[in-house]
Scaffold this motif. Sequence first.
Motif, PDB file in Angstrom:
ATOM      1  N   THR A   8     -12.369  20.330  -5.628  1.00  0.00           N
ATOM      2  CA  THR A   8     -12.715  21.704  -5.941  1.00  0.00           C
ATOM      3  C   THR A   8     -11.693  22.284  -6.903  1.00  0.00           C
ATOM      4  O   THR A   8     -10.491  22.074  -6.742  1.00  0.00           O
ATOM      5  CB  THR A   8     -12.744  22.562  -4.661  1.00  0.00           C
ATOM      6  OG1 THR A   8     -13.462  21.875  -3.655  1.00  0.00           O
ATOM      7  CG2 THR A   8     -13.411  23.893  -4.911  1.00  0.00           C
ATOM      8  N   LEU A  26     -13.354  26.937   4.204  1.00  0.00           N
ATOM      9  CA  LEU A  26     -14.148  25.733   3.955  1.00  0.00           C
ATOM     10  C   LEU A  26     -14.068  24.783   5.144  1.00  0.00           C
ATOM     11  O   LEU A  26     -15.078  24.209   5.560  1.00  0.00           O
ATOM     12  CB  LEU A  26     -13.683  25.027   2.679  1.00  0.00           C
ATOM     13  CG  LEU A  26     -14.028  25.682   1.355  1.00  0.00           C
ATOM     14  CD1 LEU A  26     -13.406  24.892   0.204  1.00  0.00           C
ATOM     15  CD2 LEU A  26     -15.520  25.792   1.181  1.00  0.00           C
ATOM     16  N   LEU A  79     -20.753  26.672  -1.451  1.00  0.00           N
ATOM     17  CA  LEU A  79     -19.736  26.466  -2.486  1.00  0.00           C
ATOM     18  C   LEU A  79     -20.163  27.101  -3.809  1.00  0.00           C
ATOM     19  O   LEU A  79     -19.345  27.705  -4.501  1.00  0.00           O
ATOM     20  CB  LEU A  79     -19.481  24.974  -2.698  1.00  0.00           C
ATOM     21  CG  LEU A  79     -18.567  24.286  -1.692  1.00  0.00           C
ATOM     22  CD1 LEU A  79     -18.593  22.785  -1.914  1.00  0.00           C
ATOM     23  CD2 LEU A  79     -17.156  24.804  -1.811  1.00  0.00           C
ATOM     24  N   ASN A  82     -19.649  30.870  -3.758  1.00  0.00           N
ATOM     25  CA  ASN A  82     -18.269  31.334  -3.657  1.00  0.00           C
ATOM     26  C   ASN A  82     -17.759  31.683  -5.060  1.00  0.00           C
ATOM     27  O   ASN A  82     -17.704  30.833  -5.948  1.00  0.00           O
ATOM     28  CB  ASN A  82     -17.401  30.250  -3.016  1.00  0.00           C
ATOM     29  CG  ASN A  82     -16.035  30.741  -2.648  1.00  0.00           C
ATOM     30  OD1 ASN A  82     -15.520  31.691  -3.224  1.00  0.00           O
ATOM     31  ND2 ASN A  82     -15.440  30.083  -1.677  1.00  0.00           N
ATOM     32  N   VAL A  85     -14.672  29.673  -6.665  1.00  0.00           N
ATOM     33  CA  VAL A  85     -14.829  28.272  -7.045  1.00  0.00           C
ATOM     34  C   VAL A  85     -15.345  28.193  -8.476  1.00  0.00           C
ATOM     35  O   VAL A  85     -16.416  28.703  -8.794  1.00  0.00           O
ATOM     36  CB  VAL A  85     -15.799  27.539  -6.082  1.00  0.00           C
ATOM     37  CG1 VAL A  85     -16.045  26.120  -6.558  1.00  0.00           C
ATOM     38  CG2 VAL A  85     -15.260  27.551  -4.671  1.00  0.00           C
ATOM     39  N   PHE A  88     -16.978  22.199  -8.549  1.00  0.00           N
ATOM     40  CA  PHE A  88     -16.702  21.266  -7.461  1.00  0.00           C
ATOM     41  C   PHE A  88     -17.470  19.981  -7.696  1.00  0.00           C
ATOM     42  O   PHE A  88     -18.474  19.948  -8.400  1.00  0.00           O
ATOM     43  CB  PHE A  88     -17.045  21.865  -6.093  1.00  0.00           C
ATOM     44  CG  PHE A  88     -18.519  22.055  -5.839  1.00  0.00           C
ATOM     45  CD1 PHE A  88     -19.267  21.058  -5.251  1.00  0.00           C
ATOM     46  CD2 PHE A  88     -19.144  23.238  -6.192  1.00  0.00           C
ATOM     47  CE1 PHE A  88     -20.622  21.233  -5.015  1.00  0.00           C
ATOM     48  CE2 PHE A  88     -20.485  23.430  -5.962  1.00  0.00           C
ATOM     49  CZ  PHE A  88     -21.228  22.424  -5.379  1.00  0.00           C
TER      50      PHE A  88
END
Length: 100
Positions: A8, A26, A79, A82, A85, A88
């Motif tokens: 990530t 996470l 993910l 988010n 981020v 990833f």
Amino acid sequence: MKNYELLTIFKPSLDSEELDKITDKLSADIKAAKGEVISVDKIGRKKLAYDLQGYRDGFFTNMVLSIPAEAIVEFKRNLKLNDNVLRFMFMEVSKKAQTV
């Protein structure tokens, strides 16, 4: 359950406390999906080869985890949602071939 590796890249504007909170979240999401976190490696801040969402660098973390197959889609969706981020990569850890 199979083992997976999650690399990530987080926004560089995060401080170490925020980064710890996000990785803990996470890990909690994985445990809530009846999975297990095997290891977490905080690689650190690295320069990116090209701009990602206007950022030239980011914080890299590498997690090895095992999670049920039916929970992977929802985990990846979380993910993507988010905001911290940047990118990833989620991949299956293959078993090493044994030589005779």
